[in-house]
Design a protein around this motif. Sequence first.
Motif, PDB file in Angstrom:
ATOM      1  N   VAL A  16      15.464  23.775  -8.911  1.00 43.46           N
ATOM      2  CA  VAL A  16      16.445  24.735  -8.402  1.00 43.46           C
ATOM      3  C   VAL A  16      17.639  24.814  -9.356  1.00 43.46           C
ATOM      4  O   VAL A  16      18.146  25.907  -9.627  1.00 43.46           O
ATOM      5  N   ASN A  19      16.719  26.909 -12.346  1.00 43.71           N
ATOM      6  CA  ASN A  19      16.692  28.333 -12.040  1.00 43.71           C
ATOM      7  C   ASN A  19      18.086  28.892 -11.841  1.00 43.71           C
ATOM      8  O   ASN A  19      18.384  30.002 -12.285  1.00 43.71           O
ATOM      9  N   GLN A  90      10.636  27.002  -8.430  1.00 42.73           N
ATOM     10  CA  GLN A  90      11.575  27.836  -9.183  1.00 42.73           C
ATOM     11  C   GLN A  90      11.411  29.302  -8.822  1.00 42.73           C
ATOM     12  O   GLN A  90      12.385  30.046  -8.768  1.00 42.73           O
ATOM     13  N   SER A  93      13.247  29.817  -5.515  1.00 45.26           N
ATOM     14  CA  SER A  93      14.697  29.826  -5.668  1.00 45.26           C
ATOM     15  C   SER A  93      15.164  31.022  -6.484  1.00 45.26           C
ATOM     16  O   SER A  93      16.288  31.505  -6.292  1.00 45.26           O
TER      17      SER A  93
END
Length: 168
Positions: A16, A19, A90, A93
């Motif tokens: 996360v 990203n 990813q 998110s």
Amino acid sequence: MGDWIIGALINIVGSVAINFGTNLLKLGHDQREKLYSSNNQGDGKFVPKSVMYFQTWRIGILFFAVGNCLNFMSFAYAAQSLLAALGSIQFVSNIAFAYVVLNKTISVKVMVATTFIVFGNVFLVSFGNHQSPVYTPEQLIAKYSNLVFVLYCMSLVFVVALSQYLYR
């Protein structure tokens, strides 16, 4: 709590963060482009600042670097087969960050695909390998000197060299 759960949580937080950092990097580039297009009168005299001068870009680099460090650390706690697949978090998110950070609209098709990713991750964590075997140096040498592995490596080098030759 098992080590694999700690590794999975560290990996998710790292993914996360990566990203989020990537979206901040994109936002920094967008801010630079917006500044350039608003100040450019067409005479070619305006030189845009480097993207490094934008705070969002610098914070994005920090999040990206910390996220990668967390992902690297997570491999000490859980099996690579589990963590590599959890990297798909990813994509989940990215939807939230694209909507919140970049003000992008999210299509129904993307939401359906994200639902499949979430269900896949649930199955992966539920039924995936939670073991992390530790090999001795002798066992690693035996695995790396296996004829099938050596042939695989040689064919990989050949394909890469051929692809590079054809590309040039």
